[in-house]
Design an enzyme around this catalytic site. Structure first.
Site, short mmCIF file in Angstrom:
data_model
loop_
_atom_site.label_atom_id
_atom_site.label_comp_id
_atom_site.label_asym_id
_atom_site.label_seq_id
_atom_site.Cartn_x
_atom_site.Cartn_y
_atom_site.Cartn_z
CE LYS A 95 90.67 93.81 -8.15
NZ LYS A 95 91.56 95.02 -8.54
CD GLU A 105 87.09 93.58 7.21
OE1 GLU A 105 87.26 92.77 6.10
OE2 GLU A 105 87.70 94.44 7.69
N GLY A 132 89.43 98.44 -6.85
CA GLY A 132 88.35 98.30 -5.81
C GLY A 132 87.82 99.89 -5.62
NE ARG A 133 92.76 103.65 -4.70
CZ ARG A 133 93.53 102.51 -4.20
NH1 ARG A 133 92.98 101.44 -3.77
NH2 ARG A 133 94.72 102.56 -4.89
CD GLU A 191 92.16 101.42 -0.36
OE1 GLU A 191 91.72 101.22 -1.32
OE2 GLU A 191 91.92 100.87 0.68
CG HIS A 221 74.52 124.19 12.87
ND1 HIS A 221 74.34 125.26 13.51
CD2 HIS A 221 74.17 124.22 11.60
CE1 HIS A 221 73.42 125.95 12.47
NE2 HIS A 221 73.42 125.39 11.26
CE LYS A 275 92.85 93.95 3.92
NZ LYS A 275 93.09 93.80 2.58
O1 F6P Z 1 91.62 96.37 2.22
C1 F6P Z 1 91.48 97.31 1.40
C2 F6P Z 1 90.70 96.65 0.20
O2 F6P Z 1 91.60 95.94 -0.47
C3 F6P Z 1 90.26 97.91 -0.84
O3 F6P Z 1 91.27 98.30 -1.56
C4 F6P Z 1 89.05 97.25 -1.37
O4 F6P Z 1 88.23 98.14 -2.08
C5 F6P Z 1 88.71 96.52 -0.23
O5 F6P Z 1 89.63 96.18 0.53
C6 F6P Z 1 87.61 95.27 -0.40
O6 F6P Z 1 88.12 94.31 -1.12
P1 F6P Z 1 87.21 93.15 -1.84
O7 F6P Z 1 86.52 93.65 -2.95
O8 F6P Z 1 88.28 92.35 -2.64
O9 F6P Z 1 86.55 92.37 -0.82
#
Ligand code: F6P
Length: 527
Positions: free
Chosen positions: A196, A202, A257-258, A343, A374, A494
């Site tokens: 987003k 990452e 995002g979620r 979240e 199990h 972060k």
């Molecule tokens: O760090 C949490 C978050 O902001 C989530 O809410 C989001 O889904 C995820 O990181 C990924 O964010 P992006 O889509 O901006 O890479």
């Protein structure tokens, strides 16, 4: 006013004290109509919540609380697109993504582009730098840009398109990308960079390394346009990465995002199962939206789940909640719900910036049945902790191997019954337990659970299922009076990681860290 101080809350607290020692055995014995009273059919789904530790009075008091929280007013604000995510000044409009004919024009336009793109990939019109068709798609994203699509692609394995494999890479640990790329051919691999913000550490690290991997084979930067598409709200950053404007599928800041798998973030789903089935997923969610917005409180599935969650957490003291799908295809549902629920409502500051005054989101966890039986079910049966469970069962198997499904369902029913009713010492003796072992064979029971039955796992029912939990989370945000749509709690880590990364490389990370972190830095630097 804080809801916790309201008469409705206090009435529930008193009721919980009175009910605390009543066993589910007793509740079932007292009410022959309990299963009918505490179960609902809706849109092909069936919800049995008779094994929750409630009475009719509990439900009535919970409904009073929902009214005191102005749940209907909040639903109206959500539906009207008000900026209810007040700390980020954003509307919460993921329902608009799946509104079908009623969707805003910009949503329809992106869906049309997604459809055309899927056709180009599936039909072989889209070619890589060497002129070959795409055989593998790698979605690079994390959190909401990974978990929902990853879960849905696995859930819909029975609908998988032939000749196209969809992979997911999320972790900045090189092991994730390296092991995925190891089996792939750069000439036939397409990357979706899903973010987003297009700033997530990452995702940017993985996307950069994937681009280098491609360029090492292609030899010229023009290949990026044939092998990279992006899903993002940030056009400046996607352009700077080298992704052509026509290869960017947009979404909007009013999609959290979620809650974003219904947007272009769902591209890997559409590629995996075909756009037609992605559209059915949206239709299933729309069906749940219509139900949520129109059904009366007593029949409203998301509200019922939310009220039971509130009851178990805030009044009975449950600190965790297990999600137990008796479906291997739904094995990643607990992971998706962890982000969706934790979240969203894992917060202790209410909308007014004051202490929430109650326990909020429980720790959500789970595993596909029967595998969990199990490993950790021992604790749920005899560990002495209150662990409310959601069992999810499919009436028909999605992979119907002879004899398997009845065994799976038998285990699902066995577990919820054993958890609810347990086994007394006398019953253990009657079942043949030798006297020295009787104490070990006692099951206290009284562990509350809900069982949700889907007719089959299809794109449509998966859409219903995920939207059901989304609306549950919305209701819980209202009931706990927290903003379910921000996530400030992810920021501190972060920021610190941003300072620690240079420190690990021997550069200055700014002012020093605490003694433990400095000590660990020294150990890790010397590697
Ligand atoms: O760090 C949490 C978050 O902001 C989530 O809410 C989001 O889904 C995820 O990181 C990924 O964010 P992006 O889509 O901006 O890479």
């Amino acid at each position: 006013m804080s809801l916790v101080a309201s008469p409705a809350w206090q009435a529930l607290a008193a009721h919980a004290d009175a009910l605390r020692d009543r066993h589910l055995r007793q509740l079932f014995a007292e009410d022959g109509g309990r299963f009918e009273r505490f179960s609902r059919h809706q849109g092909g789904l069936f919800l049995d919540f008779s094994k929750q530790r409630i009475t009719a009075r509990t439900l009535a008091l919970l409904a009073d609380l929902a009214a005191a929280a102005d749940l209907d007013g909040w639903k109206a604000r959500l539906a009207a697109g008000e900026a209810i995510n007040h700390t980020e000044g954003r509307a919460v409009r993921h329902m608009a993504l799946r509104a079908g004919a009623a969707a805003p024009p910009e949503v329809g336009a992106v869906l049309a582009r997604l459809e055309a793109f899927c056709e180009a990939i599936h039909g072989g019109a889209w070619r890589g730098f060497s002129g070959e068709c795409i055989t593998d798609v790698v979605n690079i994203g994390i959190g909401g840009s990974d978990l929902g699509p990853r879960m849905a692609v696995k859930a819909l394995a029975a609908w998988q398109q032939p000749d196209l494999a969809v992979h997911f890479v999320a972790n900045v640990d090189g092991a994730d990308l390296a092991t995925t790329l190891a089996g792939l051919n750069p000439r036939t691999t397409l990357f979706i960079v899903a973010s987003k913000t297009f700033t997530t550490l990452e995702t940017m690290a993985n996307a950069g390394t994937a681009r280098n991997w491609l360029l090492a084979a292609a030899g010229e930067t023009g290949a990026v346009a044939r092998h990279f598409v992006a899903v993002s709200t940030n056009h400046a950053a996607t352009g700077a990465f080298g992704i052509a404007r026509e290869n960017v599928f947009e979404f909007w800041d009013w999609v959290g995002g979620r809650f974003s798998l219904w947007s272009a973030i769902g591209l890997p789903i559409a590629l995996a199962v075909g756009f037609r089935h992605f559209a059915q997923l949206l239709a299933g969610a729309r069906d749940m939206d219509d139900h949520f917005l129109s059904a009366p409180a007593g029949d409203n599935l998301p509200l019922i789940l939310a009220l039971l969650g509130l009851w178990n957490t805030s009044f009975l003291g449950a600190a965790s909640h297990a999600v137990l799908p008796y479906s291997q295809s739904l094995a990643l549902l607990p992971a998706h719900l962890q982000q969706l629920e934790m979240e969203s409502t894992g917060k202790q500051v209410d909308r007014a910036g004051q202490p929430a005054g109650t326990a909020t989101c429980p720790i959500v966890w789970g595993e596909a049945g029967t595998n969990g039986q199990h490993s950790f079910y021992q604790l749920i049966h005899q560990g002495g902790r209150l662990v409310p469970c959601d069992f999810i069962a499919l009436r028909e198997a999605d992979f119907p191997l002879p004899g398997h499904h009845p065994q799976l369902l038998a285990n699902c029913l066995a577990q919820s019954a054993a958890l609810a009713f347990g086994q007394t010492a006398d019953e253990a003796r009657a079942a043949g337990a030798a006297e020295p072992l009787v104490a070990y064979k006692v099951f206290p029971g009284n562990q509350p659970s809900t069982t949700l039955v889907l007719p089959r796992l299809t794109p449509f029912t998966l859409g219903q299922l995920v939207a059901l939990y989304e609306h549950k989370v919305f209701c819980l945000g209202v009931l706990w009076q927290v903003n379910a749509f921000d996530q400030w709690g992810v920021e501190l880590g972060k920021t610190l990681a941003g300072r620690l990364a240079p420190a690990l490389n021997g550069e200055s990370g700014g002012p020093g860290f605490d003694a433990s972190t400095e000590g660990l830095l020294a150990i890790l630097r010397s590697a």
